[in-house]
Design a protein around this motif. Structure first.
Motif, PDB file in Angstrom:
ATOM      1  N   GLY A  57     -19.578  17.761  20.205  1.00 57.98           N
ATOM      2  CA  GLY A  57     -20.606  18.560  19.790  1.00 57.98           C
ATOM      3  C   GLY A  57     -20.093  19.843  18.768  1.00 57.98           C
ATOM      4  N   GLY A  58     -19.021  19.215  18.089  1.00 62.88           N
ATOM      5  CA  GLY A  58     -18.392  20.311  17.016  1.00 62.88           C
ATOM      6  C   GLY A  58     -19.340  20.628  15.961  1.00 62.88           C
TER       7      GLY A  58
ATOM      8  N   LEU B 178     -24.889  13.894  15.796  1.00 61.18           N
ATOM      9  CA  LEU B 178     -25.916  14.893  14.996  1.00 61.18           C
ATOM     10  C   LEU B 178     -27.239  14.940  15.805  1.00 61.18           C
ATOM     11  CD1 LEU B 178     -24.644  13.699  11.682  1.00 61.18           C
ATOM     12  CD2 LEU B 178     -23.710  15.765  12.982  1.00 61.18           C
ATOM     13  N   SER B 179     -27.312  14.647  16.955  1.00 62.95           N
ATOM     14  CA  SER B 179     -28.589  14.841  17.453  1.00 62.95           C
ATOM     15  C   SER B 179     -29.187  16.211  17.491  1.00 62.95           C
ATOM     16  CB  SER B 179     -28.599  14.103  18.922  1.00 62.95           C
ATOM     17  OG  SER B 179     -27.887  14.977  19.702  1.00 62.95           O
ATOM     18  N   ALA B 180     -28.353  17.227  17.441  1.00 62.13           N
ATOM     19  CA  ALA B 180     -28.875  18.614  17.286  1.00 62.13           C
ATOM     20  C   ALA B 180     -27.812  19.174  16.588  1.00 62.13           C
ATOM     21  CB  ALA B 180     -28.577  19.339  18.629  1.00 62.13           C
ATOM     22  N   GLY B 181     -26.537  18.711  16.353  1.00 59.74           N
ATOM     23  CA  GLY B 181     -25.588  19.244  15.286  1.00 59.74           C
ATOM     24  C   GLY B 181     -25.910  18.949  13.529  1.00 59.74           C
TER      25      GLY B 181
ATOM     26  N   VAL C 275     -16.104  12.575  13.317  1.00 59.50           N
ATOM     27  CA  VAL C 275     -16.409  11.044  13.762  1.00 59.50           C
ATOM     28  C   VAL C 275     -17.776  11.217  14.097  1.00 59.50           C
ATOM     29  CG1 VAL C 275     -15.916   9.372  15.441  1.00 59.50           C
ATOM     30  CG2 VAL C 275     -14.012  10.673  14.575  1.00 59.50           C
ATOM     31  N   GLU C 276     -18.661  10.642  13.619  1.00 60.08           N
ATOM     32  CA  GLU C 276     -20.146  10.471  14.037  1.00 60.08           C
ATOM     33  C   GLU C 276     -20.400   9.679  15.280  1.00 60.08           C
ATOM     34  OE1 GLU C 276     -23.069  10.090  11.014  1.00 60.08           O
ATOM     35  OE2 GLU C 276     -24.716   9.841  12.544  1.00 60.08           O
ATOM     36  N   ALA C 277     -20.284   9.936  16.296  1.00 59.31           N
ATOM     37  CA  ALA C 277     -20.676   9.159  17.636  1.00 59.31           C
ATOM     38  C   ALA C 277     -21.062  10.304  18.736  1.00 59.31           C
ATOM     39  CB  ALA C 277     -19.100   8.599  17.864  1.00 59.31           C
ATOM     40  N   SER C 278     -21.571   9.574  19.711  1.00 56.09           N
ATOM     41  CA  SER C 278     -21.952  10.304  20.803  1.00 56.09           C
ATOM     42  C   SER C 278     -20.853  10.115  22.015  1.00 56.09           C
ATOM     43  CB  SER C 278     -23.270   9.233  21.390  1.00 56.09           C
ATOM     44  OG  SER C 278     -23.426   9.730  22.674  1.00 56.09           O
TER      45      SER C 278
ATOM     46  N   SER D  76     -31.487  26.320  17.015  1.00 52.19           N
ATOM     47  CA  SER D  76     -32.592  25.724  18.205  1.00 52.19           C
ATOM     48  C   SER D  76     -33.481  26.647  18.851  1.00 52.19           C
ATOM     49  CB  SER D  76     -31.546  25.415  19.620  1.00 52.19           C
ATOM     50  OG  SER D  76     -31.112  26.504  20.060  1.00 52.19           O
ATOM     51  N   ALA D  77     -33.375  28.148  18.553  1.00 51.30           N
ATOM     52  CA  ALA D  77     -34.378  28.987  18.653  1.00 51.30           C
ATOM     53  C   ALA D  77     -35.259  28.886  19.797  1.00 51.30           C
ATOM     54  CB  ALA D  77     -35.558  28.832  17.386  1.00 51.30           C
TER      55      ALA D  77
END
Ligand code: UD1
Length: 317
Positions: A8-9, A34-37, A49-52, A184-185
């Motif tokens: 989540g960095g 990158l779902s929220a990042g 690294v793009e991964a869950s 995210s507000a």
């Protein structure tokens, strides 16, 4: 030099932690789906690294290929209301994410962990300030998943070498620089700014609580102070066989009306906040006891409410 992996960095808090870890002389690997990042929040000096975190193979591969010393685990779903609507999503993402991470760490032999927990683990304690020994009674699936995460880390540490620190965040606000605001507000300060952008009066949820001015009291903590607590926690975890839980707050409460006054001060006019009905499920007062974190970690917040409001205002989208 040690290397830390941040799950989540690329998120709001992670982007601050990544920068402070680099500044402390550590190497950084950001793992984020990158779902929220945001990819552009990952510093150029960090690997990405793009991964869950649910992808155990990808986490294990990142831990081994970068020879990672420790993990700061920030990746999680964090909206309290959504967790009530979709509890299984929160159990899958947050509890499943921790299962996956701990498995990958065990496989790779990674021995240090700093975990992003929450004041939501306490629920509604009848006293304030809240020490870490207060019995936990989370009120939402979100808070439950954060508490289960602590139990999982504790149990795993009993079964194999694992040096760990859990940080129970209070109400995080502000920005370390104008491009690192909270997008995210769904918290008080971003919601006040949204109301002002729409030309509407900001709302104070409830004016009949048993507090000095009738509005809810929270312990707002600047994201830059919180970020510095992570670096101190990482250093502590590196230092030996640690098992620690710390509140991260200022130890001082601010009421919603005090936050509104600070916003008026920062924007240079009376924002005209109005009292409305209570929002369901809001405890009157949540303020951290910070004795343990100051005594054992040597960390204390240095920024105040005005710093949070002013930096958030400068960073609004
Ligand atoms: C909740 C969670 C916390 C989580 C945080 C961020 C609990 C006990 N706490 O905190 O764990 O980290 O959300 O997701 O579940 N308010 C107004 N007007 C507004 C918006 C908010 O008056 O327009 C008030 C709220 O009633 C509350 C305070 O402002 O008293 C802070 O609200 P918020 O930012 O949503 O955070 P919490 O509910 O305290």
């Amino acid at each position: 030099m040690t290397t830390w992996l941040l799950t989540g960095g690329a998120g709001y808090i992670g982007a601050h932690v990544a920068r402070d870890l680099l500044a402390s002389g550590r190497q950084v690997v950001v793992l984020d789906d990158l779902s929220a990042g945001h990819r552009d929040r990952v510093p150029a000096d960090a690997a990405f690294v793009e991964a869950s975190v649910l992808d155990t193979d990808a986490v294990r591969a990142a831990l081994t290929s970068y020879d990672v010393t420790g993990v700061i685990h920030l990746a999680a779903k964090k909206a309290v209301g959504e967790s009530v609507e979709k509890p299984l999503l929160y159990f899958r993402e947050n509890v499943g994410g921790m299962t996956s991470l701990l498995q990958a760490m065990a496989d790779a032999g990674t021995r240090c962990l700093v975990y992003s927990s929450s004041a939501a683990v306490y629920g509604e304690p009848p006293w304030s300030p809240i020490s870490e020994d207060t019995p936990c009674a989370p009120l939402s699936p979100y808070g439950q998943t954060k508490l289960i995460g602590e139990w999982m880390v504790r149990d795993e540490a009993a079964a194999r070498p694992l040096s760990w620190v859990a940080l129970r965040y209070f109400n995080v606000a502000g920005a370390g620089s104008p491009e690192l605001g909270d997008t995210s507000a769904n918290n008080l300060i971003p919601m006040v700014f949204d109301a002002l952008d729409r030309g509407e009066a900001p709302q104070v949820f409830g004016s009949d609580y048993p507090t000095a001015d009738g509005s809810c009291v929270r312990d707002y903590i600047h994201v830059s102070d919180l970020s510095e607590a992570h670096v101190a926690a990482a250093a502590l975890a590196e230092s030996g066989d640690v098992a620690a839980i710390f509140n991260v707050g200022t130890g001082t409460g601010a009421s919603v009306w005090e936050v509104m006054a600070s916003v008026s001060d920062v924007v240079g006019r009376d924002i005209g906040a109005v009292a409305v009905e209570r929002r369901a499920g809001d405890p009157p007062e949540l303020v951290a006891s910070v004795d343990r974190i100051s005594g054992e970690l040597g960390w204390a917040a240095s920024r105040d409410l005005r710093d949070m409001v002013a930096s958030a205002w400068a960073a609004r989208g």
